[in-house]
Design a protein around this motif. Structure first.
Motif, PDB file in Angstrom:
ATOM      1  N   TRP A 295      -4.063  -5.695   7.853  1.00  8.00           N
ATOM      2  CA  TRP A 295      -4.600  -4.829   6.824  1.00  8.00           C
ATOM      3  C   TRP A 295      -5.625  -5.781   6.056  1.00  8.00           C
ATOM      4  O   TRP A 295      -5.771  -6.817   6.613  1.00  8.00           O
ATOM      5  CB  TRP A 295      -3.598  -3.868   5.920  1.00  8.00           C
ATOM      6  N   ASN A 296      -5.840  -5.433   4.730  1.00  2.00           N
ATOM      7  CA  ASN A 296      -6.809  -6.061   4.176  1.00  2.00           C
ATOM      8  C   ASN A 296      -6.186  -6.188   2.829  1.00  2.00           C
ATOM      9  O   ASN A 296      -5.432  -5.495   2.206  1.00  2.00           O
ATOM     10  CB  ASN A 296      -8.228  -5.464   3.913  1.00  2.00           C
ATOM     11  N   GLU A 297      -6.734  -7.367   2.134  1.00  2.00           N
ATOM     12  CA  GLU A 297      -6.471  -7.345   0.635  1.00  2.00           C
ATOM     13  C   GLU A 297      -7.759  -7.453  -0.121  1.00  2.00           C
ATOM     14  O   GLU A 297      -8.632  -8.079   0.348  1.00  2.00           O
ATOM     15  CB  GLU A 297      -5.757  -8.618   0.320  1.00  2.00           C
ATOM     16  N   VAL A 298      -8.021  -6.891  -1.174  1.00  2.00           N
ATOM     17  CA  VAL A 298      -9.031  -6.846  -2.023  1.00  2.00           C
ATOM     18  C   VAL A 298      -8.539  -7.359  -3.547  1.00  2.00           C
ATOM     19  O   VAL A 298      -7.516  -7.154  -3.861  1.00  2.00           O
ATOM     20  CB  VAL A 298      -9.715  -5.520  -2.221  1.00  2.00           C
ATOM     21  N   TRP A 299      -9.364  -8.037  -4.157  1.00  2.00           N
ATOM     22  CA  TRP A 299      -9.122  -8.718  -5.304  1.00  2.00           C
ATOM     23  C   TRP A 299      -9.780  -8.040  -6.360  1.00  2.00           C
ATOM     24  O   TRP A 299     -10.891  -7.729  -6.658  1.00  2.00           O
ATOM     25  CB  TRP A 299      -9.796 -10.147  -5.365  1.00  2.00           C
ATOM     26  N   MET A 300      -8.861  -7.486  -7.478  1.00  2.00           N
ATOM     27  CA  MET A 300      -9.438  -6.803  -8.437  1.00  2.00           C
ATOM     28  C   MET A 300      -8.479  -6.473  -9.721  1.00  2.00           C
ATOM     29  O   MET A 300      -7.150  -6.770  -9.578  1.00  2.00           O
ATOM     30  CB  MET A 300      -9.925  -5.234  -7.884  1.00  2.00           C
ATOM     31  N   THR A 301      -8.755  -6.309 -10.734  1.00  5.34           N
ATOM     32  CA  THR A 301      -7.939  -5.885 -11.911  1.00  5.34           C
ATOM     33  C   THR A 301      -7.552  -4.272 -11.746  1.00  5.34           C
ATOM     34  O   THR A 301      -8.605  -3.444 -11.392  1.00  5.34           O
ATOM     35  CB  THR A 301      -8.942  -6.000 -13.236  1.00  5.34           C
ATOM     36  N   ARG A 302      -6.228  -4.141 -12.226  1.00  6.95           N
ATOM     37  CA  ARG A 302      -5.730  -2.745 -11.975  1.00  6.95           C
ATOM     38  C   ARG A 302      -5.704  -2.328 -13.458  1.00  6.95           C
ATOM     39  O   ARG A 302      -4.399  -1.992 -14.053  1.00  6.95           O
ATOM     40  CB  ARG A 302      -4.439  -2.665 -11.248  1.00  6.95           C
ATOM     41  N   ARG A 303      -6.802  -1.789 -14.190  1.00 10.35           N
ATOM     42  CA  ARG A 303      -6.772  -1.208 -15.464  1.00 10.35           C
ATOM     43  C   ARG A 303      -6.140  -0.046 -15.452  1.00 10.35           C
ATOM     44  O   ARG A 303      -5.807   0.643 -16.438  1.00 10.35           O
ATOM     45  CB  ARG A 303      -8.094  -1.123 -16.048  1.00 10.35           C
ATOM     46  N   ASP A 304      -6.269   0.728 -14.029  1.00 13.44           N
ATOM     47  CA  ASP A 304      -5.676   2.166 -14.266  1.00 13.44           C
ATOM     48  C   ASP A 304      -4.199   2.127 -14.331  1.00 13.44           C
ATOM     49  O   ASP A 304      -3.493   3.086 -14.307  1.00 13.44           O
ATOM     50  CB  ASP A 304      -5.925   2.817 -12.764  1.00 13.44           C
ATOM     51  N   LEU A 305      -3.430   0.823 -14.155  1.00 13.02           N
ATOM     52  CA  LEU A 305      -2.159   0.881 -14.038  1.00 13.02           C
ATOM     53  C   LEU A 305      -1.553   0.537 -15.493  1.00 13.02           C
ATOM     54  O   LEU A 305      -0.408   0.593 -15.737  1.00 13.02           O
ATOM     55  CB  LEU A 305      -1.543  -0.234 -13.295  1.00 13.02           C
ATOM     56  N   GLY A 306      -2.585   0.302 -16.320  1.00 12.92           N
ATOM     57  CA  GLY A 306      -1.910   0.133 -18.122  1.00 12.92           C
ATOM     58  C   GLY A 306      -1.437  -1.299 -18.174  1.00 12.92           C
ATOM     59  O   GLY A 306      -0.886  -1.339 -19.186  1.00 12.92           O
ATOM     60  N   THR A 307      -1.573  -2.173 -17.294  1.00 13.20           N
ATOM     61  CA  THR A 307      -0.789  -3.288 -17.552  1.00 13.20           C
ATOM     62  C   THR A 307      -1.428  -4.387 -16.903  1.00 13.20           C
ATOM     63  O   THR A 307      -1.991  -4.240 -15.759  1.00 13.20           O
ATOM     64  CB  THR A 307       0.793  -3.366 -17.078  1.00 13.20           C
ATOM     65  N   THR A 308      -1.617  -5.583 -17.141  1.00 16.39           N
ATOM     66  CA  THR A 308      -2.182  -6.761 -16.516  1.00 16.39           C
ATOM     67  C   THR A 308      -1.163  -7.496 -15.341  1.00 16.39           C
ATOM     68  O   THR A 308      -1.432  -8.292 -14.561  1.00 16.39           O
ATOM     69  CB  THR A 308      -2.552  -8.119 -17.414  1.00 16.39           C
ATOM     70  N   ASP A 309       0.215  -6.870 -15.281  1.00 10.96           N
ATOM     71  CA  ASP A 309       1.061  -7.478 -14.317  1.00 10.96           C
ATOM     72  C   ASP A 309       0.790  -7.392 -13.103  1.00 10.96           C
ATOM     73  O   ASP A 309       1.026  -8.061 -12.098  1.00 10.96           O
ATOM     74  CB  ASP A 309       2.504  -6.857 -14.561  1.00 10.96           C
ATOM     75  N   PHE A 310      -0.162  -6.393 -12.547  1.00 14.25           N
ATOM     76  CA  PHE A 310      -0.464  -6.186 -11.105  1.00 14.25           C
ATOM     77  C   PHE A 310      -1.798  -6.392 -10.789  1.00 14.25           C
ATOM     78  O   PHE A 310      -2.449  -5.831  -9.789  1.00 14.25           O
ATOM     79  CB  PHE A 310       0.009  -4.630 -11.019  1.00 14.25           C
ATOM     80  N   ASN A 311      -2.534  -6.965 -11.672  1.00 13.52           N
ATOM     81  CA  ASN A 311      -3.953  -7.519 -11.292  1.00 13.52           C
ATOM     82  C   ASN A 311      -3.730  -8.398  -9.995  1.00 13.52           C
ATOM     83  O   ASN A 311      -2.814  -9.124  -9.825  1.00 13.52           O
ATOM     84  CB  ASN A 311      -4.612  -8.064 -12.424  1.00 13.52           C
ATOM     85  N   GLY A 312      -4.841  -8.910  -9.241  1.00 18.13           N
ATOM     86  CA  GLY A 312      -4.844  -9.714  -8.212  1.00 18.13           C
ATOM     87  C   GLY A 312      -5.224  -9.039  -6.881  1.00 18.13           C
ATOM     88  O   GLY A 312      -5.671  -7.985  -7.049  1.00 18.13           O
ATOM     89  N   TRP A 313      -4.558  -9.619  -6.061  1.00 13.96           N
ATOM     90  CA  TRP A 313      -4.648  -9.176  -4.476  1.00 13.96           C
ATOM     91  C   TRP A 313      -4.052  -7.793  -4.386  1.00 13.96           C
ATOM     92  O   TRP A 313      -2.874  -7.642  -4.955  1.00 13.96           O
ATOM     93  CB  TRP A 313      -4.010 -10.178  -3.303  1.00 13.96           C
TER      94      TRP A 313
ATOM     95  N   THR B 158      -2.753  -1.205  -3.231  1.00 13.24           N
ATOM     96  CA  THR B 158      -1.583  -1.494  -3.832  1.00 13.24           C
ATOM     97  C   THR B 158      -1.152  -2.730  -4.202  1.00 13.24           C
ATOM     98  O   THR B 158      -1.292  -3.490  -3.310  1.00 13.24           O
ATOM     99  CB  THR B 158      -0.270  -0.718  -3.188  1.00 13.24           C
ATOM    100  N   SER B 159      -0.487  -3.084  -5.272  1.00 13.67           N
ATOM    101  CA  SER B 159      -0.714  -4.546  -5.887  1.00 13.67           C
ATOM    102  C   SER B 159       0.485  -5.332  -4.968  1.00 13.67           C
ATOM    103  O   SER B 159       1.584  -4.924  -4.684  1.00 13.67           O
ATOM    104  CB  SER B 159      -0.051  -4.545  -7.226  1.00 13.67           C
ATOM    105  N   VAL B 160       0.206  -6.619  -4.381  1.00 13.47           N
ATOM    106  CA  VAL B 160       0.871  -7.182  -3.831  1.00 13.47           C
ATOM    107  C   VAL B 160       2.207  -7.730  -4.743  1.00 13.47           C
ATOM    108  O   VAL B 160       3.256  -7.929  -4.346  1.00 13.47           O
ATOM    109  CB  VAL B 160       0.091  -8.551  -3.100  1.00 13.47           C
ATOM    110  N   VAL B 161       1.929  -7.995  -5.893  1.00 10.72           N
ATOM    111  CA  VAL B 161       2.969  -8.362  -6.692  1.00 10.72           C
ATOM    112  C   VAL B 161       4.018  -6.990  -6.973  1.00 10.72           C
ATOM    113  O   VAL B 161       5.005  -7.292  -6.840  1.00 10.72           O
ATOM    114  CB  VAL B 161       2.552  -8.685  -8.443  1.00 10.72           C
ATOM    115  N   ALA B 162       3.407  -5.974  -6.919  1.00  7.72           N
ATOM    116  CA  ALA B 162       4.422  -4.843  -6.977  1.00  7.72           C
ATOM    117  C   ALA B 162       5.373  -4.717  -5.626  1.00  7.72           C
ATOM    118  O   ALA B 162       6.330  -4.413  -5.950  1.00  7.72           O
ATOM    119  CB  ALA B 162       3.571  -3.551  -7.177  1.00  7.72           C
TER     120      ALA B 162
END
Length: 618
Positions: free
Chosen positions: A314-332, A352-356
């Motif tokens: 699959w692929n990973e893309v790097w971005m901020t997830r402002r739609d989730l309302g938290t900075t915890d899940f930013n990144g890949w 979907t956040s790799v951190v999540a």
């Protein structure tokens, strides 16, 4: 920008660029006025509210504008004006037309419409862009690099292959915009949002429901198209699709992934390919992969809907997830263009956040549960005794899924292991806590985790012996150690080898044995299944993968042991020797290539002869 007749101006949003204007006469700063009008191409009625229309005046030198778009005078001489244009770091990504309006010193006015639109991309160099990536080395690797490595094979026999992304080639950028706007149905108004664009691209690269770029084919018949293994890059695929607007045949997961990387990088989204070995395909959102085994030790394909692929990419893309309302899940973020399961009525997956995923937060948008299962599902084996009998839990394997997650290392043609980004160590309490957290969120049925009756007297060890080169024999072994001090046990063992596709679908049987052995107290017994090249070569399919399985039944107890593994026979090693001189780029030279491992060549009478092939090339 290409310096030819078909050249296009391409800029990254939030980054200044300069525009040189040639006027019909000298420009007077104190009496002449110039304004720039920017409009998104293809919008019938551009508007300020939708972000499809921007008007900005030309400001004097060294003036700081409060507007998100600005035009500032850099220099003016004779009839030439040089202006610096700064775009909004959150503006719409796509084609923009522009006009130049002038107000003359005698109260007249002129307007000029430029015939060619320019293209605005996402900008990983701009801190205000959601795809901002701080490391310059990573920007070079994940945005600018037009070549990479895709990892295939199996976890114990990884096969890297070079892939040409070719994001700078003719029609590739235009095709990428077409895939986002038209096929992915983001629409011109939605392409400011990297999250929605990435999700749309994961759908647009495949073809089942939207007539996207690549037509998937997991059979062995590739007539009417190109076999997936023959593709070495994205350029021909995207050029053909853009010209004909028909899906290109054929692709499998690495083709979808390679093309998706091209499209993301072309649009300015940092992207990389990720391979997960022993990747689960959970069809029921249970976070488990269930196998049903009959009394013969055969995995019952007719009852199985879940599967484990030798590898999945699959692929990973790097971005901020402002739609989730938290900075915890930013990144890949994971996105996947291989059409597997519907998500939002389309064959799309992520981001979907790799951190999540690592934390077991499977409800985080989008498709967190599916990605979690791919890397961390529990493998569960059931004994099926007929439709009227209850299932019996044979074994659960919490370590067999999500192995050796791999991507190309930054700035190096080597592999980077990113397994720890997705999951805690398999033997750690954190990993089990993450799994239990995910199970609770998915309301999984816990009855499938009931343990088999405790039986520890016999320890089973199932293994494959030998590093298997095509043409060599191999052996499958089950070792049984009776730890009891006062009791012998009779054990029936079934060993089997079956051909299997890389997606985990079991094919023809290669060889099988069923033996009964008495394991005396304190003793060790082995049962070995030897497989010769003559027995397996006719059943080699696509990537030469096999499934080995063992079902052992201990008599007079309620205990059964089941284990399986996938493996792949490898190609012979080739030794290349330079005959004379030093290699020089662009010049012919003489080398010899020989097989280190001899290949058996079948004869008509069923016999085989070993042949050590050697060749000499210029």
């Amino acid at each position: 920008m290409r310096r030819n007749k078909g050249a296009r101006l391409v800029v990254r949003r939030g980054q200044a660029f300069r525009m040189k204007l040639t006027l019909s006469r000298r420009y007077y700063r104190d009496r002449d006025a110039i304004s720039f009008v920017f409009m998104v191409t293809g919008v019938e009625k551009p508007s300020y509210g939708h972000g499809t229309l921007v008007v900005t005046p030309l400001l004097p030198e060294n003036t700081e504008s409060q507007d998100i778009w600005s035009a500032t005078l850099v220099d003016a001489y004779d009839n030439v004006v040089i202006a610096q244009i700064l775009t909004d770091p959150e503006c719409i990504v796509g084609e923009w037309n522009f006009e130049i309006d002038t107000k003359l010193m005698h109260d007249g006015a002129l307007s000029y419409s430029h015939p060619d639109p320019f293209i605005v991309l996402f900008n990983p160099w701009c801190p205000d862009d959601d795809v901002y990536l701080e490391s310059e080395e990573e920007r070079k690797e994940y945005v600018l690099s037009d070549t990479g490595l895709l990892y295939r094979g199996s976890y114990n026999r990884m096969r890297p292959a070079v892939w040409k992304y070719a994001q700078y080639e003719k029609d590739v950028l235009e095709c990428s915009l077409y895939l986002a706007h038209t096929v992915g149905e983001v629409g011109l108004h939605g392409t400011y949002d990297a999250v929605q664009v990435a999700r749309a691209l994961s759908a647009a690269v495949n073809s089942p429901d939207d007539y996207g770029a690549v037509f998937g084919n997991w059979s062995t018949d590739f007539s009417g198209g190109t076999p997936p293994t023959k593709w070495v890059g994205s350029m021909k695929i995207l050029q053909q699709f853009y010209n004909k607007k028909k899906p290109v045949k054929y692709g499998q997961c690495w083709v979808f992934s390679g093309v998706l990387t091209t499209v993301c990088r072309a649009l300015g989204i940092p992207c990389r390919n990720v391979t997960c070995y022993a990747a689960a395909h959970d069809t029921q959102s249970s976070l488990t992969v269930d196998y049903f085994v009959d009394e013969d030790g055969r995995v019952m394909e007719e009852l199985n809907s879940d599967s484990i692929w030798n590898f999945h990419m699959w692929n990973e893309v790097w971005m901020t997830r402002r739609d989730l309302g938290t900075t915890d899940f930013n990144g890949w973020q994971v996105i996947d263009a291989t059409p597997q399961e519907l998500s939002g009525r389309k064959y799309q997956c992520g981001p979907t956040s790799v951190v999540a995923v690592k934390r077991g937060d499977v409800k985080i948008a989008y498709d967190g549960g599916f990605v979690f299962s791919e890397v961390n599902a529990d493998k569960v084996f059931w004994r099926y005794n007929g439709p009227t009998q209850p299932l019996k839990l044979l074994r659960k394997d919490i370590n067999g899924i999500g192995l050796a997650l791999s991507t190309k290392a930054v700035g190096s043609w080597t592999r980077q292991d990113i397994t720890e980004d997705y999951k805690y160590d398999e033997k750690s309490s954190e990993e089990r806590s993450s799994m239990l957290k995910a199970l609770k969120q998915s309301a999984s049925i816990f009855s499938r985790y009931y343990l088999n009756e405790e039986f520890n007297d016999i320890k089973f060890d199932f293994e494959l012996r030998d590093d298997i080169v095509i043409g060599s024999p191999f052996s499958v072994v089950v070792k049984m150690v009776n730890k009891s001090r006062d009791q012998d046990y009779t054990v029936t063992v079934i060993l089997r080898v079956d051909a299997v596709t890389y997606t985990g679908k079991v094919g023809d049987s290669v060889k099988k044995t069923k033996e009964e052995v008495v394991v005396k107290k304190g003793q060790t017994e082995e049962i070995v299944l030897h497989v010769s090249y003559e027995e397996y070569y006719k059943r080699l399919v696509d990537q030469a993968d096999f499934n080995i399985a063992c079902l052992a039944t201990v008599h007079d107890t309620n205990f059964e042991y089941f284990a399986q593994d996938d493996f792949r026979v490898r190609k012979p090693d080739i030794k290349i020797k330079i005959e004379a001189g030093e290699p020089v780029v662009g010049q012919e030279m003489t080398v010899s290539a020989s097989l280190i491992n001899p290949l058996p060549v079948p004869l008509k009478n069923g016999q085989f002869v070993l042949k050590d092939q050697a060749l000499r090339n210029n």
